[in-house]
Design an enzyme around this catalytic site. Structure first.
Site, PDB file in Angstrom:
ATOM      1  N   CYS A 219       0.821  -1.205   0.000  1.00 16.31           N
ATOM      2  CA  CYS A 219       0.000   0.000   0.000  1.00 16.31           C
ATOM      3  C   CYS A 219       0.859   1.261   0.000  1.00 16.31           C
ATOM      4  CB  CYS A 219      -0.929  -0.007   1.213  1.00 16.31           C
ATOM      5  SG  CYS A 219      -2.071   1.390   1.270  1.00 16.31           S
TER       6      CYS A 219
ATOM      7  N   CYS B 184      -5.892  -1.172   8.639  1.00 12.42           N
ATOM      8  CA  CYS B 184      -6.908  -0.122   8.626  1.00 12.42           C
ATOM      9  C   CYS B 184      -8.269  -0.622   8.162  1.00 12.42           C
ATOM     10  CB  CYS B 184      -6.448   1.033   7.749  1.00 12.42           C
ATOM     11  SG  CYS B 184      -6.128   0.597   6.012  1.00 12.42           S
TER      12      CYS B 184
END
Length: 368
Positions: free
Chosen positions: A107, A207
């Site tokens: 990411c 997350c």
């Protein structure tokens, strides 16, 4: 002299907020950007109070408050589809294939940094800054061989393990204002700047699954838990719910046949949906094969000089003390073998192996 415009990736947390505040205090023209990468089914009000700080809308609101306090422009850019394609889908696929993925490293390069760098041109920014605890060293620090990525000064907060996939072109434009700070110093600066997020707790989870366990993302698929000697010890609800090296939560009492030796997951077979367990000694590995290697130290190695072995330190887990090893680069620096100086336990396919020389990050790859 007016300093250039810097785009700051603002997550809404204390780290990126202090990064923005420090750069503004130095005279840079700051533009804050928050990427919305995922959504909860629940609204912020419907989410449990203990998890509200993990809600994406909470991140956005906090980032807006910080930007208003610092009197800098702030923009929210939705990249949920990019995140779903690049991170969530591969994350689920990796578990289905019996791997243990590390989505944060991908990411940082393929979503956050790439998206923010594309926005730099739109906002007329000459650089990008984040709140990571790492250091970027270049000409200003006397490095004549190109930009280098180094560990943060505080080893307790160092995040270099998660940034090994960054490209040299990305590092050229990146700044890390917190690289020389400890978390305590960052909190103190947040208070001194009067930032409204000075006491915001740090998120400890991935997350996009912070509100639940990743195991809930998979449907139940019963299979056998088998000792490496062939004895069936019990059943499970899906191999995706286990990782190599796992000891807790096996549901088989932890020991085979009343024996004294604790049992660990030593292998996952995705095709047969089988979880194999055995003693800790069966987890020992000292030779690793890596793919998708990202080599950052081109002053030490070039594509025209393959198969050269380097003495390095490596980490296979972010919290691990680096251990001595040798790495041999192959196939245009995209593949490598790593020989550890002593066996490690609980290494799983899909995990990262990151190379260090002192505090410098030389690169890393994915264990296959």
């Amino acid at each position: 002299m007016v300093k250039p415009r810097i785009l700051v990736g603002m997550s809404g947390g204390v780290d990126s907020s202090v990064a923005a505040a420090l750069l503004k205090a130095e005279g840079f023209d700051i533009v804050g950007v928050t990427l919305q990468l995922y959504s909860y089914e629940e609204t912020l009000e419907e989410t449990d109070e203990k998890k509200q700080h993990c809600h994406p809308l909470s991140f956005i609101e906090d980032a807006k408050k910080v930007a208003e306090h610092l009197q800098i422009p702030h923009h929210v850019v939705n990249h949920e589809e990019l995140f779903r394609t690049k991170i969530i889908a591969p994350f689920l696929k990796a578990y289905e294939e019996g791997q243990t993925p590390l989505p944060c490293a991908r990411c940082n390069r393929d979503v956050k940094t790439s998206a923010l760098m594309e926005l730099c041109q739109s906002f007329g920014a000459e650089g990008l800054a984040t709140g990571h605890y790492v250091r970027r060293l270049g000409v200003e620090e006397g490095i004549s061989t190109g930009v280098q990525l180094h560990q943060g000064s505080d080893p307790r907060r160092d995040q270099s393990f998660f940034l090994f996939m960054l490209s040299l072109s990305q590092l050229d434009l990146l700044q890390f204002p917190l690289g020389a700070l400890s978390k305590e110093e960052t909190r103190l600066k947040a208070k001194n700047f009067g930032l409204p997020v000075a006491e915001t707790p740090a998120s400890q989870d991935l997350c996009f699954i912070a509100k639940k366990s990743y195991k809930t993302l998979f449907s139940e698929r019963p299979g056998d838990i088998v000792h490496e000697n062939g004895e069936v010890l019990g059943t499970h609800l899906g191999h995706q719910r286990y990782t190599v090296g796992q000891r807790q939560g096996l549901g088989i009492g932890g020991r085979a046949g009343g024996g004294e030796e604790a049992l660990y997951v030593v292998a996952l077979d995705a095709k047969s949906n089988r979880v194999t367990v055995g003693p800790r000694c069966s987890l020992a590995r000292s030779l690793l094969t890596l793919s998708e290697v990202n080599w950052l130290a081109h002053d030490l190695q070039t594509e025209t000089c393959p198969d050269k072995t380097h003495g390095v330190l490596v980490r296979i887990r972010s919290s691990q003390v680096p251990i001595p090893a040798t790495v041999t680069l192959k196939s245009g620096l995209r593949e490598a073998t790593v020989a550890l100086s002593s066996p490690d336990y609980g290494i799983a396919p899909g995990q990262a192996c990151v190379f260090y020389q002192g505090t410098r990050v030389l690169g890393g790859g994915w264990i296959i």
